[in-house]
Design an enzyme around this catalytic site. Structure first.
Site, PDB file in Angstrom:
ATOM      1  N   SER A 130       0.832  -1.198   0.000  1.00 14.65           N
ATOM      2  CA  SER A 130       0.000   0.000   0.000  1.00 14.65           C
ATOM      3  C   SER A 130       0.868   1.249   0.000  1.00 14.65           C
ATOM      4  CB  SER A 130      -0.917   0.027   1.224  1.00 14.65           C
ATOM      5  OG  SER A 130      -1.723   1.196   1.215  1.00 14.65           O
ATOM      6  N   LYS A 184      -4.462  -6.863   3.328  1.00 16.26           N
ATOM      7  CA  LYS A 184      -4.459  -5.744   2.376  1.00 16.26           C
ATOM      8  C   LYS A 184      -5.868  -5.464   1.852  1.00 16.26           C
ATOM      9  CE  LYS A 184      -2.772  -2.640  -0.492  1.00 16.26           C
ATOM     10  NZ  LYS A 184      -3.735  -2.501  -1.576  1.00 16.26           N
ATOM     11  N   HIS A 187      -7.628  -3.599   4.522  1.00 18.96           N
ATOM     12  CA  HIS A 187      -7.057  -2.249   4.496  1.00 18.96           C
ATOM     13  C   HIS A 187      -7.785  -1.404   3.451  1.00 18.96           C
ATOM     14  CE1 HIS A 187      -4.481   0.670   2.400  1.00 18.96           C
ATOM     15  NE2 HIS A 187      -3.852   0.880   3.551  1.00 18.96           N
ATOM     16  N   ASN A 188      -7.956  -1.962   2.250  1.00 20.08           N
ATOM     17  CA  ASN A 188      -8.613  -1.218   1.173  1.00 20.08           C
ATOM     18  C   ASN A 188     -10.085  -0.977   1.481  1.00 20.08           C
ATOM     19  OD1 ASN A 188      -6.103  -1.522  -0.003  1.00 20.08           O
ATOM     20  ND2 ASN A 188      -6.913  -2.067  -2.007  1.00 20.08           N
ATOM     21  N   GLU A 191     -10.191   1.871   3.682  1.00 16.09           N
ATOM     22  CA  GLU A 191      -9.888   3.033   2.835  1.00 16.09           C
ATOM     23  C   GLU A 191     -11.154   3.513   2.118  1.00 16.09           C
ATOM     24  OE1 GLU A 191      -7.629   3.374  -1.392  1.00 16.09           O
ATOM     25  OE2 GLU A 191      -6.436   2.506   0.228  1.00 16.09           O
TER      26      GLU A 191
END
Length: 465
Positions: A130, A184, A187-188, A191
């Site tokens: 990232s 990940k 995480h996105n 986001e």
């Protein structure tokens, strides 16, 4: 020339940046690309760093240029292209070699590939990266999923190129097989929610209070320090205050309101549902992007039903607290999904360490993550929101979130992510909910049974005929 420490295949934006980052840190790098005519221009643009980089047009030559045990990092599109490259590369590898998929891959594919390659004596790493192009070049946040042996080989290089927070590298092995890509993905998802919450505040100020982009950007500028500090707040302040040099208008006012997405937010919601978890704030953000793409229908609806007008705007301090509360709640949902996956897949994820990895280099980096890491290390209650610091912050900020959502609903202005996060919080703080009625309904029409509060075992109701 000496054999390379690592090979980077895929010289697009991210692959090129990672290769240059590695070379700058003193590692010998071999590079290749499907379109071989990309290699020479890349080496030319590398300037002095090209002294530590070799380029090979053929895959076999690329692999032969690597020091055993070989480490191949692929930065190519996920899905079928990755399977195709594995099929081509694996016959040229030896036991103990490692293939790294550094793209945004579905963790289910990563787990499958890991099992197939492990049977051949090869290591497969799903590496979540990232930070975009700048992060890849100067220091990304990275989440590694794979064997302990592959981490031992990769660790010196990964730690050297990673972002740093107070001197500590923002990279670690978070777990085996698909753990890195799953982390990940979440995480996105966080986001997505963070960006949507920011967009909703922008929308309230623009459509509810009639403020200009520059004026809203100036407010976000004041939020760049303190509890709301984050990379996305920095980016928002910059975007809103940028003027188009051609027209002199606010740049953001000239951008069509259709938001793109590459699928990771949607994957987060899908996997959360599979795990029996709620990621309602993230789901609302994914939904909002989907709705944005249907611009023609939105125009028709506006003509038929009318657009929302002004609203009684809360104080700026109230907006700030509502923003803080919504962010805490959406992050908490993300970490709950991570915890559920850790238990389901026996990954033993260290949630506090994951929060620490995200403190620098990545898109969602913020001061909040430092506080969340402390909360995750300090709670034994099963939820980071019950940690003393987080609970106190919610006591202070949730009333503001409630006020902002209520005002937006009365005015008819959409705040899907903020309201979804608030509704989740309100549902979770009800010790006695309403699912007892749902269980009664299910038994009424399907004889599914239910548990009683006063007797053990499964029961059916005396509903009659």
């Amino acid at each position: 020339m000496q054999l390379a420490d690592i090979g980077v295949y895929g010289l697009g934006t991210m692959g090129s940046a990672l290769a240059l980052n590695l070379a700058e840190k003193g590692f010998r790098v071999a590079v290749s690309n499907r379109e071989s005519d990309w290699i020479a221009p890349f080496l030319k643009e590398a300037g002095p760093l090209a002294a530590g980089i070799t380029g090979q047009e053929r895959l076999e030559e690329f692999i032969a240029a690597l020091e055993p045990p070989r480490v191949l990092l692929f930065m190519i599109p996920s899905g079928a292209p990755m399977d195709e490259m594995i099929a081509k590369a694996a016959p040229h590898l030896a036991k103990g070699d490692t293939i790294i998929d550094a793209g945004n891959a579905d963790f289910n594919d990563t787990r499958r590939r890991n099992d197939v390659l492990a049977a051949q004596g090869l290591h497969f790493v799903g590496l979540g990266v990232s930070g975009g192009e700048e992060g890849a070049r100067t220091g990304p946040s990275m989440m590694m999923g794979g064997s302990a042996e592959s981490w031992q080989r990769l660790q010196p290089m990964a730690e050297a190129i990673a972002a740093r927070f107070e001197g500590a590298p923002c990279v670690d092995r978070v777990g085996p097989d698909g753990a890195g890509h799953f982390v990940k993905t979440v995480h996105n998802g966080i986001e997505y929610a963070d960006m949507q919450i920011i967009a909703e505040i922008y929308g309230l100020m623009r459509d509810g209070a009639g403020q200009s982009a520059a004026g809203i950007g100036a407010l976000f500028e004041t939020w760049r320090k303190g509890p709301l500090q984050s990379y996305l707040v920095d980016a928002t302040a910059a975007v809103l205050q940028t003027v188009d040099p051609e027209t002199g208008q606010a740049m953001v006012d000239l951008i069509e309101d259709r938001a793109g997405q590459k699928g990771t937010g949607r994957w987060t919601v899908i996997e959360a549902l599979k795990l029996g978890q709620s990621a309602s704030g993230i789901e609302a953000a994914v939904g909002a992007r989907s709705w944005s793409s249907d611009k023609a229908l939105r125009g028709t609806f506006e003509t038929r039903f009318g657009a929302a007008g002004g609203m009684e705007m809360p104080e700026v301090d109230t907006l700030a607290k509502a923003f803080e509360a919504a962010r805490i709640l959406s992050h908490a949902q993300g970490f709950a999904v991570l915890q559920a996956a850790s238990e389901a897949f026996k990954w033993s994820l260290d949630l506090a360490r994951i929060a620490e990895i995200w403190r620098a280099g990545c898109i969602i980096r913020s001061g909040l993550l430092d506080d969340l890491a402390d909360a995750l290390r300090g709670t034994e209650e099963g939820s980071l929101l019950l940690a003393h610091g987080m609970a106190a912050r919610l006591d202070r900020t949730v009333p503001a979130l409630r006020e902002v959502v209520a005002a937006a609903v009365v005015a008819g202005l959409p705040v899907p992510a903020m309201s979804a996060s608030l509704q989740w919080f309100d549902a979770m703080r009800q010790g006695r909910g309403t699912a007892n009625l749902i269980q009664g309904q299910r038994d009424f029409f399907g004889a599914h049974g239910f548990r009683r509060t006063d007797q053990a075992g499964d029961h059916h109701g005396p509903w009659g005929g």
